[in-house]
Scaffold this motif. Structure first.
Motif, PDB file in Angstrom:
ATOM      1  N   ARG A 112       3.358   4.660   4.554  1.00  0.00           N
ATOM      2  CA  ARG A 112       3.001   6.055   4.289  1.00  0.00           C
ATOM      3  C   ARG A 112       3.260   6.412   2.821  1.00  0.00           C
ATOM      4  O   ARG A 112       2.448   7.072   2.181  1.00  0.00           O
ATOM      5  N   ALA A 133       0.572   4.886   0.748  1.00  0.00           N
ATOM      6  CA  ALA A 133      -0.705   5.586   0.919  1.00  0.00           C
ATOM      7  C   ALA A 133      -0.739   6.863   0.078  1.00  0.00           C
ATOM      8  O   ALA A 133      -1.747   7.162  -0.572  1.00  0.00           O
ATOM      9  N   LEU A 143      -7.943   7.374   6.030  1.00  0.00           N
ATOM     10  CA  LEU A 143      -8.060   6.343   5.009  1.00  0.00           C
ATOM     11  C   LEU A 143      -9.104   6.703   3.968  1.00  0.00           C
ATOM     12  O   LEU A 143      -9.107   6.172   2.874  1.00  0.00           O
TER      13      LEU A 143
END
Length: 94
Positions: A12, A15, A79
């Motif tokens: 996470r 990301a 995404l």
């Protein structure tokens, strides 16, 4: 001995860092320019973009403001990152 960080947490953090980098590049800003805008050193921005550091909410808000995007763009669970129609959300000024 401290427990190892859970895999989901590492993924996470990476990301979010990837999203910060992607939006920064889309805005044609250098790490140095973003760092200056949020009051950090360039290497600190690099550490957040590469997921080496957790990015606190207050810093995420400052980065979103500097990049002129809604905070949700940086922390979304998808995404895909489509910046074509992203407009700044209108939060009250400080």
């Amino acid at each position: 001995m401290p427990e190892p960080e859970p895999e989901w947490s590492v993924l996470r953090r990476r990301a979010i860092g990837d999203r910060i980098r992607t939006v920064r590049r889309h805005r044609k800003l250098t790490q140095e320019q973003l760092a200056h805008a949020v009051g950090l050193e360039r290497r600190t921005v690099h550490r957040h973009e590469t997921g080496q550091r957790d990015t606190p909410l207050s810093l995420l808000i400052a980065i979103a403001d500097a990049l002129d995007v809604p905070l949700a763009v940086l922390v979304a669970d998808t995404l895909e990152l489509d910046l074509r129609n992203v407009h700044r959300d209108h939060r009250p000024t400080r």
